[in-house]
Design a protein around this motif. Structure first.
Motif, PDB file in Angstrom:
ATOM      1  N   ALA A  81       0.849  -1.190   0.000  1.00  0.00           N
ATOM      2  CA  ALA A  81       0.000   0.000   0.000  1.00  0.00           C
ATOM      3  C   ALA A  81       0.884   1.239   0.000  1.00  0.00           C
ATOM      4  O   ALA A  81       1.868   1.311   0.740  1.00  0.00           O
ATOM      5  CB  ALA A  81      -0.923   0.004   1.213  1.00  0.00           C
ATOM      6  N   LYS A  83       0.969   5.676  -0.186  1.00  0.00           N
ATOM      7  CA  LYS A  83       0.315   6.974  -0.122  1.00  0.00           C
ATOM      8  C   LYS A  83       0.905   7.845  -1.221  1.00  0.00           C
ATOM      9  O   LYS A  83       2.100   8.123  -1.246  1.00  0.00           O
ATOM     10  CB  LYS A  83       0.540   7.626   1.247  1.00  0.00           C
ATOM     11  N   ILE A  92      -4.591   6.553  -1.283  1.00  0.00           N
ATOM     12  CA  ILE A  92      -3.875   5.335  -0.947  1.00  0.00           C
ATOM     13  C   ILE A  92      -4.089   4.326  -2.068  1.00  0.00           C
ATOM     14  O   ILE A  92      -5.220   4.092  -2.504  1.00  0.00           O
ATOM     15  CB  ILE A  92      -4.375   4.749   0.390  1.00  0.00           C
ATOM     16  N   THR A  94      -3.223   0.372  -3.562  1.00  0.00           N
ATOM     17  CA  THR A  94      -2.729  -0.962  -3.272  1.00  0.00           C
ATOM     18  C   THR A  94      -3.094  -1.896  -4.411  1.00  0.00           C
ATOM     19  O   THR A  94      -3.978  -1.588  -5.228  1.00  0.00           O
ATOM     20  CB  THR A  94      -3.300  -1.494  -1.943  1.00  0.00           C
ATOM     21  N   LEU A 113      -8.119   4.585   6.883  1.00  0.00           N
ATOM     22  CA  LEU A 113      -6.742   4.765   7.324  1.00  0.00           C
ATOM     23  C   LEU A 113      -6.708   4.755   8.840  1.00  0.00           C
ATOM     24  O   LEU A 113      -7.624   5.253   9.494  1.00  0.00           O
ATOM     25  CB  LEU A 113      -6.173   6.088   6.818  1.00  0.00           C
ATOM     26  N   LEU A 157      -3.237   0.933   6.104  1.00  0.00           N
ATOM     27  CA  LEU A 157      -4.454   0.890   5.292  1.00  0.00           C
ATOM     28  C   LEU A 157      -5.301  -0.248   5.819  1.00  0.00           C
ATOM     29  O   LEU A 157      -4.825  -1.374   5.964  1.00  0.00           O
ATOM     30  CB  LEU A 157      -4.114   0.648   3.820  1.00  0.00           C
ATOM     31  N   LEU A 173       1.686   0.854   5.477  1.00  0.00           N
ATOM     32  CA  LEU A 173       1.584   1.889   4.461  1.00  0.00           C
ATOM     33  C   LEU A 173       2.944   2.522   4.182  1.00  0.00           C
ATOM     34  O   LEU A 173       3.660   2.924   5.100  1.00  0.00           O
ATOM     35  CB  LEU A 173       0.601   2.968   4.937  1.00  0.00           C
TER      36      LEU A 173
END
Length: 413
Positions: A81, A83, A92, A94, A113, A157, A173
């Motif tokens: 994941a 940012k 975000i 993924t 989050l 995440l 994250l």
């Protein structure tokens, strides 16, 4: 006179005693140090622990270990994941492999989050699903979680099922950086083979280093000490390159679908490369890009994408096996099983995909190959032990011109 001699002897005795005490103190210190080293080993080691424990090594061109792996959740398998900054502020991103009832899954899965500064609280976001590849059994998606606002610094995440909110998947994250780093050309390496031959891997990295790549992301299913030692020696020799070892414990649904892995790795690697200036290029391990004389990989990419302003591209390149002039004695039993007939050269097609950082990866635009001299070459052992005549093909000659700088590749082609 006698008293004078006694005084001299007394002074010498005092000096000798002082020297003995100093010697004894230093001896005890040295002995203690040697005992510690005897038990725990040298303070500076050559093992992986020393590499991961010193963050400066990663920035000066060495080995970096990336701890991400695939997580199973319901009908999802989720990887890393990130940012990332976008036109709305940030989001975000993924990767996910999806099976089962898609419409039901899309309705039930929510995202949030979790902040490290606010305990037991989560900041819910809206979720978007963007398909990047598919086959009959499963589909590859990017999941985008948009969170309007939150308190503190985000570090996880969270994905959860709205019907059963107690079932939660938390993924660490990667926060990225707000400032672009140095220029770099990253090579993202996909491999269908679970085991890497040390020499082949070293040759492959050296070849693309000569074409201008300086950051390598190796997506592997497990790696041994011999390979790690070889990579360490390689990064010492080429102190301007960085090798990133990324665990790729293949999702169960995609084990027989190589092109899903190619699309997923290309997306993931572009996110990891995003803080740098320059392209991130995804290529299959063992595919050597042969370019016209004087071209580097950046020259090829700029000429192939033309004047397009799109951030992501892919191009199909003729793929040809060439003969590696090696005897049967030099070839291992596994390699001998893959030997080719040098008289039969089948031309297939290989794929190259890249994203120009700091742009975000997107569905790639098909680029046009502008030179017939460009090929992807694979090295195979011949069925004959006699040396093969040098090829007259321009692409092979161009490959040989670069390979002359790599000892193990000098006689290939």
């Amino acid at each position: 006179m006698r008293k004078y001699y006694q005084l001299v002897l007394f002074i010498l005795s005092i000096v000798s005693l002082v020297c003995f005490l100093i010697y004894k103190h230093e001896y005890d210190r040295l002995r203690n140090v040697l005992e510690v080293l005897n038990v725990f080993g040298s303070i500076v080691t050559d093992g992986p622990q020393a590499i991961t424990g010193n963050p400066e090594i990663c920035h000066n061109g060495s080995l970096e270990y990336i701890p991400d792996f695939w997580h199973q959740y319901s009908d999802l398998e989720v990887y890393s994941a990130f940012k990332t900054v976008n036109e709305k502020g940030w989001s975000i991103n993924t990767l996910a492999i999806v099976t089962g009832n898609l419409s039901l899954l899309f309705k039930q899965i929510s995202c949030a989050l979790i902040s490290e500064d606010v305990s037991d609280d989560k900041f819910e976001g809206t979720i978007e699903w963007k398909r990047i590849e598919t086959d009959n059994a499963s589909m590859a998606y990017t999941i985008v979680c948009n969170v309007p606002e939150m308190i503190g610094n985000s570090y996880l995440l969270s994905l959860y099922n709205s019907k059963t909110p107690s079932e939660i998947l938390n993924v660490p994250l990667h926060l990225g950086t707000a400032h672009l780093k140095e220029k770099a050309t990253s090579l993202c390496i996909v491999s269908n083979n679970p085991y890497w031959h040390v020499g082949d891997l070293s040759d492959f990295i050296q070849y693309y280093t000569l074409l201008g790549a300086d950051s390598f992301y190796l997506y592997h299913r497990g790696i041994g000490d011999q390979v790690i030692s070889a990579l360490k020696e390689l990064t010492r020799s080429f102190n301007n390159i960085t090798v990133h070892l990324t665990t790729w414990n293949l999702p169960s649904q995609s084990t027989s679908v190589p092109f899903l892995d190619f699309a997923l790795i290309s997306q993931d690697c572009a996110w990891r490369h995003e803080a740098k200036r320059g392209p991130s290029v995804t290529v299959q391990f063992g595919h050597f890009l042969s370019l016209p004389n004087g071209w580097g990989i950046k020259d090829f990419l700029s000429k192939t994408k033309g004047h397009s302003t799109e951030p992501s591209f892919e191009v199909r390149i003729p793929l040809q096996a060439i003969c590696a002039n090696s005897s049967e004695i030099e070839a291992s039993p596994i390699r001998r099983a893959r030997m080719i007939n040098p008289k039969k050269q089948e031309t297939r097609s290989g794929l190259l995909r890249w994203t120009e950082a700091p742009n975000h990866p997107s569905n790639p635009e098909t680029a046009t190959l502008g030179s017939t001299a460009v090929k992807l070459l694979t090295l195979e052992h011949c069925r004959t032990t006699t040396s093969r005549k040098k090829s007259d093909e321009q692409a092979v000659r161009n490959f040989q011109a670069v390979a002359q700088n790599i000892p193990r590749l000098r006689n290939y082609g």
